[in-house]
Structures are given as structure tokens and as C-alpha cells.
Design a protein around this motif. Structure first.
Motif, PDB file in Angstrom:
ATOM      1  N   ILE A  25       0.850  -1.180   0.000  1.00 43.18           N
ATOM      2  CA  ILE A  25       0.000   0.000   0.000  1.00 43.18           C
ATOM      3  C   ILE A  25       0.893   1.239   0.000  1.00 43.18           C
ATOM      4  N   THR A 230      -7.874   1.556   4.064  1.00 46.29           N
ATOM      5  CA  THR A 230      -7.369   0.781   2.925  1.00 46.29           C
ATOM      6  C   THR A 230      -7.681  -0.704   3.056  1.00 46.29           C
ATOM      7  N   SER A 251      -5.019   6.373   4.518  1.00 44.59           N
ATOM      8  CA  SER A 251      -4.002   5.329   4.434  1.00 44.59           C
ATOM      9  C   SER A 251      -2.790   5.747   5.251  1.00 44.59           C
TER      10      SER A 251
END
Length: 266
Positions: A25, A230, A251
């Protein structure tokens, strides 16, 4: 309530926070690198008890994230740590895979099918009716019932799979005995993680993507909680619960550079 700037140590969930499937991510790599560069104590936590910390370190490396195995704390390791405190040098009958078996062996436990101190159920993809039947009989004879995590299902490409919580429910129905759950949302997993890195709850933050495990356990352990969007939880999911995290961010990228001392590059 601690402010983010006051936090000296960090715990973070893995799936949904650092990685999604096999992809890192955005912001995760910079966050981890910043912690390492600045000597900030941290652990990556996961309820997954299938894999060893070494396995998970390799998986994260393949996703482009550098996390030493000693920085990973699984529900299997937390379970072994707890059982070692309960019965040092004890014995267990285990339904599970390398993660929990290795952790218990390293904790000095003997695996046995004869009068074990504990029946331990962890995550596996090869549950057998024979092993479940044996677990039921051992529990009825007095073995203490432990599970690594309460998750009822796990993900797969084809769809949800029955997981530890579902198998535990079957055993409970047959024995009338509820298991003791070591992994999230039991705050004990967080406390054992704090002990591992010598951290204090008032100076530690927890980053997670689930309200029902990461955040509630973090609150109960007295940590500064940060929910990222996320993974599992969204605003509709958050509204279902009577408690709230200290922070909600899109995030981990939104946490840079505050928690690392590094320059935000994402």
C-alpha cells in the motif's frame, strides 16, 4: 489521550494496512523505512497463525517491504508466549500449520496426542475430521481449549474459507467448552507485543484497518489508535460501533512524515 506526536513506539496490522493481496500500500515502505532509520521500536501484527515470522518477512519482501522477522508478531507467537507462562515445558495437541507448531516448539512445548495440557487450534487449510474428533475427545478429558484467533472465515481467490473461529465453534458445540482466544481482539496480544519491544501503552500507537479487532483491542490495551481505510472498514462500517479510534485516515501515507521523521514522498 496521547497525541500522535507523543507516540514513541508503534504496532501495525499487516493486511489492509501495509499490503493488499500481494501489493504494498502506498506509504507503507516509507513508514517502515522511517521507523528503522530513526530507531523507532515497532512490530507488525497479524492474526494469521499459518506462517512463521520468517515466512511473512519473505512475503512482505516480495511485495517490496523490508520487515525483519524479529519485527513480526503473529497470533501463533502470542499464543506460544501465553502458554509458556501458563505451563512452562507443557504439552499440546495442535490443529494448525508451521506458524503455530514452530512457535510452540520454540517455546519448549511437546506435541502429543496423549493427555496434553492444551488443545490448540490455529489457522490451517487442511482441517481433518479425524483431528477435530481427537481434539473434542481430549478436551472432554480435561485438556484446556485454546485458539490462536477468532476469525470465522479467511480469504481465498475463490471466496471465503472456514477459518479458526468456525472450527472452534464446531468443537464448542460438541464439548460445551468455550476456547480462550489469544489473538486480536484480545488485548493480551498487544500486551505481549508491548513486552517484546519494551514499550509502554501510553507511548504506543496501533494502526489497523478493522474496528472489531485492531481498534477495539487497541482501545482496551490503552493504545493510541489509528484506523486506515485501505482495508476492511469504511465510514459505514465505523458507524456500526459505539467506540471510535483516536484517528481515522485514508491510508498510512497520510501519517507521513509525522510518525517517521522522514519526508513524505507519496
Amino acid at each position: 489521550m496521547a497525541h500522535r506526536d507523543d507516540i514513541e513506539c508503534w504496532l501495525t496490522d499487516m493486511d489492509g494496512v501495509l499490503v493488499h493481496e500481494n501489493d504494498a500500500i502506498p506509504g507503507a515502505s516509507e513508514m517502515l523505512a522511517g521507523w528503522e532509520a530513526n530507531g523507532i521500536p515497532y512490530l507488525v501484527l497479524t492474526n494469521n497463525s499459518i506462517f512463521t515470522a520468517r515466512d511473512l518477512s519473505a512475503r512482505l519482501r516480495a511485495s517490496g517491504l523490508s520487515v525483519p522477522e524479529e519485527r513480526i508478531w503473529t497470533s501463533a507467537l502470542a499464543t506460544a508466549d501465553f502458554l509458556k507462562q501458563q505451563v512452562p515445558g507443557g504439552s499440546a495437541f495442535v490443529i494448525g500449520e508451521a506458524g503455530i507448531l514452530t512457535a510452540l516448539h520454540d517455546a519448549g512445548f511437546v506435541m502429543t496426542e496423549t493427555n496434553p495440557d492444551f488443545v490448540v487450534v490455529g489457522e490451517t487449510r487442511t482441517y481433518s475430521f479425524e483431528a477435530i474428533t481427537k481434539a473434542i475427545r481430549l478436551i472432554n478429558r480435561g485438556a484446556r481449549f485454546i485458539i490462536t484467533n477468532p476469525d470465522a472465515t479467511g480469504p481465498s481467490v475463490e471466496g471465503p474459507l472456514p477459518a479458526t473461529g468456525a472450527v472452534a465453534a464446531l468443537i464448542t458445540k460438541a464439548t460445551g467448552r468455550e476456547p480462550y482466544v489469544v489473538g486480536k481482539p484480545n488485548p493480551m496480544m498487544f500486551r505481549s507485543a508491548l513486552n517484546k519491544i519494551g514499550a509502554h501503552s501510553k507511548k504506543t500507537g496501533m494502526i489497523g484497518d478493522r474496528m472489531d479487532t485492531d481498534i477495539v483491542a487497541g482501545i482496551e490495551a490503552g493504545l493510541h489508535t489509528v484506523l486506515v481505510l485501505t482495508g476492511i472498514s469504511d465510514q459505514r462500517e465505523i458507524a456500526k460501533y459505539p467506540f471510535r479510534p483516536d484517528e481515522i485516515v485514508d491510508s498510512v501515507a497520510d501519517l507521513l512524515p509525522t510518525i517517521t521523521g522522514t519526508i513524505k514522498t507519496v
